[in-house]
Scaffold this motif. Sequence first.
Motif, PDB file in Angstrom:
ATOM      1  N   GLU A 173       0.841  -1.210   0.000  1.00 18.23           N
ATOM      2  CA  GLU A 173       0.000   0.000   0.000  1.00 18.23           C
ATOM      3  C   GLU A 173       0.868   1.249   0.000  1.00 18.23           C
ATOM      4  N   LYS A 174       1.950   1.203   0.809  1.00 13.05           N
ATOM      5  CA  LYS A 174       2.830   2.370   0.914  1.00 13.05           C
ATOM      6  C   LYS A 174       3.508   2.642  -0.424  1.00 13.05           C
ATOM      7  N   LYS A 175       3.932   1.550  -1.078  1.00  9.38           N
ATOM      8  CA  LYS A 175       4.600   1.672  -2.369  1.00  9.38           C
ATOM      9  C   LYS A 175       3.649   2.308  -3.382  1.00  9.38           C
ATOM     10  N   LYS A 176       2.413   1.822  -3.349  1.00  9.85           N
ATOM     11  CA  LYS A 176       1.390   2.317  -4.268  1.00  9.85           C
ATOM     12  C   LYS A 176       1.127   3.809  -3.989  1.00  9.85           C
ATOM     13  N   ALA A 177       1.031   4.122  -2.683  1.00 11.97           N
ATOM     14  CA  ALA A 177       0.766   5.507  -2.285  1.00 11.97           C
ATOM     15  C   ALA A 177       1.911   6.416  -2.693  1.00 11.97           C
ATOM     16  N   GLU A 178       3.148   5.884  -2.581  1.00 15.16           N
ATOM     17  CA  GLU A 178       4.327   6.669  -2.970  1.00 15.16           C
ATOM     18  C   GLU A 178       4.297   6.975  -4.464  1.00 15.16           C
ATOM     19  N   GLU A 179       3.896   5.973  -5.229  1.00 16.83           N
ATOM     20  CA  GLU A 179       3.819   6.155  -6.687  1.00 16.83           C
ATOM     21  C   GLU A 179       2.801   7.236  -7.049  1.00 16.83           C
ATOM     22  N   LYS A 180       1.692   7.224  -6.297  1.00 17.60           N
ATOM     23  CA  LYS A 180       0.635   8.195  -6.589  1.00 17.60           C
ATOM     24  C   LYS A 180       0.843   9.526  -5.874  1.00 17.60           C
ATOM     25  N   GLY A 181       1.830   9.569  -5.013  1.00 14.18           N
ATOM     26  CA  GLY A 181       2.109  10.810  -4.286  1.00 14.18           C
ATOM     27  C   GLY A 181       1.211  10.999  -3.073  1.00 14.18           C
ATOM     28  N   PHE A 182       0.577   9.903  -2.581  1.00 12.44           N
ATOM     29  CA  PHE A 182      -0.301  10.015  -1.426  1.00 12.44           C
ATOM     30  C   PHE A 182       0.467   9.855  -0.110  1.00 12.44           C
ATOM     31  N   ILE A 183       1.576  10.551  -0.001  1.00 12.47           N
ATOM     32  CA  ILE A 183       2.371  10.485   1.224  1.00 12.47           C
ATOM     33  C   ILE A 183       2.417  11.886   1.805  1.00 12.47           C
ATOM     34  N   SER A 184       2.104  11.963   3.099  1.00 15.63           N
ATOM     35  CA  SER A 184       2.098  13.275   3.737  1.00 15.63           C
ATOM     36  C   SER A 184       3.514  13.843   3.787  1.00 15.63           C
ATOM     37  N   PRO A 185       3.714  15.061   3.291  1.00 15.12           N
ATOM     38  CA  PRO A 185       5.067  15.641   3.352  1.00 15.12           C
ATOM     39  C   PRO A 185       5.508  15.913   4.787  1.00 15.12           C
ATOM     40  N   LYS A 186       4.527  16.071   5.689  1.00 12.95           N
ATOM     41  CA  LYS A 186       4.871  16.380   7.083  1.00 12.95           C
ATOM     42  C   LYS A 186       5.317  15.130   7.833  1.00 12.95           C
ATOM     43  N   TYR A 333     -16.070  21.315   9.247  1.00 16.42           N
ATOM     44  CA  TYR A 333     -14.632  21.144   9.460  1.00 16.42           C
ATOM     45  C   TYR A 333     -14.058  20.120   8.470  1.00 16.42           C
ATOM     46  N   LYS A 334     -14.808  19.002   8.304  1.00 19.26           N
ATOM     47  CA  LYS A 334     -14.357  17.935   7.385  1.00 19.26           C
ATOM     48  C   LYS A 334     -14.244  18.482   5.959  1.00 19.26           C
ATOM     49  N   ALA A 335     -15.253  19.290   5.569  1.00 18.45           N
ATOM     50  CA  ALA A 335     -15.242  19.868   4.210  1.00 18.45           C
ATOM     51  C   ALA A 335     -13.979  20.707   4.019  1.00 18.45           C
ATOM     52  N   GLY A 336     -13.606  21.449   5.049  1.00 16.48           N
ATOM     53  CA  GLY A 336     -12.391  22.270   4.991  1.00 16.48           C
ATOM     54  C   GLY A 336     -11.141  21.410   4.899  1.00 16.48           C
ATOM     55  N   GLN A 337     -11.138  20.313   5.678  1.00 16.56           N
ATOM     56  CA  GLN A 337      -9.975  19.418   5.706  1.00 16.56           C
ATOM     57  C   GLN A 337      -9.701  18.780   4.342  1.00 16.56           C
ATOM     58  N   LEU A 338     -10.763  18.658   3.529  1.00 15.07           N
ATOM     59  CA  LEU A 338     -10.586  18.020   2.210  1.00 15.07           C
ATOM     60  C   LEU A 338      -9.709  18.848   1.273  1.00 15.07           C
ATOM     61  N   GLU A 339      -9.469  20.096   1.638  1.00 15.48           N
ATOM     62  CA  GLU A 339      -8.630  20.966   0.802  1.00 15.48           C
ATOM     63  C   GLU A 339      -7.278  20.321   0.507  1.00 15.48           C
ATOM     64  N   LYS A 340      -6.701  19.645   1.541  1.00 17.56           N
ATOM     65  CA  LYS A 340      -5.353  19.071   1.369  1.00 17.56           C
ATOM     66  C   LYS A 340      -5.352  17.941   0.330  1.00 17.56           C
ATOM     67  N   TYR A 341      -6.510  17.279   0.163  1.00 18.47           N
ATOM     68  CA  TYR A 341      -6.577  16.192  -0.819  1.00 18.47           C
ATOM     69  C   TYR A 341      -6.591  16.726  -2.251  1.00 18.47           C
ATOM     70  N   LYS A 342      -7.098  17.967  -2.376  1.00 15.37           N
ATOM     71  CA  LYS A 342      -7.164  18.571  -3.713  1.00 15.37           C
ATOM     72  C   LYS A 342      -5.770  18.582  -4.331  1.00 15.37           C
ATOM     73  N   LEU A 343      -4.788  19.028  -3.538  1.00 16.38           N
ATOM     74  CA  LEU A 343      -3.407  19.128  -4.036  1.00 16.38           C
ATOM     75  C   LEU A 343      -2.859  17.758  -4.397  1.00 16.38           C
ATOM     76  N   LEU A 344      -3.170  16.777  -3.544  1.00 12.13           N
ATOM     77  CA  LEU A 344      -2.642  15.436  -3.783  1.00 12.13           C
ATOM     78  C   LEU A 344      -3.226  14.807  -5.037  1.00 12.13           C
ATOM     79  N   ILE A 345      -4.567  15.017  -5.237  1.00 10.95           N
ATOM     80  CA  ILE A 345      -5.224  14.389  -6.382  1.00 10.95           C
ATOM     81  C   ILE A 345      -4.845  15.087  -7.674  1.00 10.95           C
ATOM     82  N   GLU A 346      -4.790  16.422  -7.596  1.00  2.85           N
ATOM     83  CA  GLU A 346      -4.457  17.147  -8.804  1.00  2.85           C
ATOM     84  C   GLU A 346      -2.970  17.002  -9.111  1.00  2.85           C
TER      85      GLU A 346
END
Lengths: 346, 178
Positions: A173-186, A333-346
């Motif tokens: 899963e981690k490998k897959k996430a790394e390929e897609k860039g779904f890794i938190s930079p923090k 709050y959840k709707a606001g939190q989704l902002e960070k996913y926008k960057l990851l998906i795009e």
Amino acid sequence: MSEKQMEKLVDDFLKRVKKRLPGWLTDKKREVKDIMNELESHIWEKAEDLSETRDPTMQSMKLAIAQMGTPSSIAREYKKRGTPKIYITEELWPYYIKVLKVAAILIVIGFVVGFIVNIILGDIEEALGIFNVFNVLFFVFAIITVIFVALSMEGYLPEDFISEKDRKKREKEKKKAEEKGFISPKTGKIVKPFIQPTEKIVGGIIGLIAGAFFVSFTVSEIAAPFNSQFLMIIRVFGIFILIDGGLTLIRGIVGKKQVLMHQVFIVVTAVLKIASIWFLLMIYSNPEIVSILYFEGNAWKVMEIPLEYFEAFKNAVLIIIIIQGISALVDLYKAGQLEKYKLLIE
Amino acid sequence: MIKRIKQLSPNALIAKEKFKDFVEKFESEINRGISTLCVLTIIKESGEDGIYAYKILKTLREKTEDILIIEEATIYPLLRKIEKEGIIDSRKLKKGRRKKYYSITKEGEQVLSHITGYYSKLTKAISPLFDVKVNLQQNKYYFCPMCANKIDLSESTAKYCEICGYNIERDLKERRLE
């Protein structure tokens, strides 16, 4: 002395070491076998070194074993894992906090549900038992703390609670996430998906069924004796549940794409929750409009809330209003939190 | 070290439990990191064939003249830990006594050169405090100014420090010209 006697001496010693190894290690049979083999070869070579003839003797063997240390001291070395931090290791600390939080939430929910039920039943004395929540919390926290201290002392690490199969799955899963860039930079960890599509599809369907049931109930014959204002409120709730169910279903079908759409739908759900508070306040101010359906004999009957239960009923509605309000805020709050996913998906 | 002190006069400071405990703990703290460093160095020196645990202990005793002694039982959890970290690798002998031979990985070698460099620079830096002299053998080695990575001048032709990425080309050229 024969070699067999020496072998027995070594075997007995190794058995005693094996018996004392920590739990996290004994589950890993191959590793234990490796450790035993290494210790065995170590003792034999040491016995050779200590013998004047270079051939191990019973005396040199006994000396070699004695110099290895006691079985407990050898086993203890395998317990020295993790970075010490106030009796609980740094590695186990986040899990300790997580377990405390989950336990606290479950206990508080249990007590709140008990409180609501007792208020509805008008049993004020029982309802006051909610204050025991602190004693229970203290007791449960103490037990959890003792367990985690014991695990830290035994040298357990979080990875010991994951099976080999799960570990490989996570790595994949981690490998897959790394390929897609779904890794938190923090944190460097995998960013969890913001939606579980199956869960939403099932939830959405249940919502649609429940909403349709409420709406159709208001036009059924059974509901004829109901107070018209109360029927209107049930109908509105039915429509709200229908809309919410529909939006949830669409979110499930769309899945982990279209973050903006998910945000808009979550905000709409929050608005519905806030709007429902208006109708709940109507029930709160006019409990006499509420009709209760019950089954007696072979037929459905309708009754109003008895006057003496008005206060208890109003308290229960107030709690529901508070929960709805908090839930709406959490949605926003959840709707606001989704902002960070926008960057990851795009 | 304490083992030797135990054989001395009962009036010695170390005979008092309080000070003995303090010294033992202190030495154990100092030894922890140094032991790993020395074990890794011995494994590296053994080359591709590797070395087994008992031999590591014997070599350590010989090379440090019995000053740095790792307890027999301590070496196995230590090796297991650094193997898990990917610093060393192991292979098992199929014949005879089932010994496990340890060798350093490529990344392990890099980590070791960095830690060795750091430790050497640190020892040199604190040496005036103890009124002792430490020779870094700078004619043989270059220490990265950024991360203290220890680079063998006879081997390295690298442009950048492989640990921190600092540009070392010019420095290395000058040093070789000297």
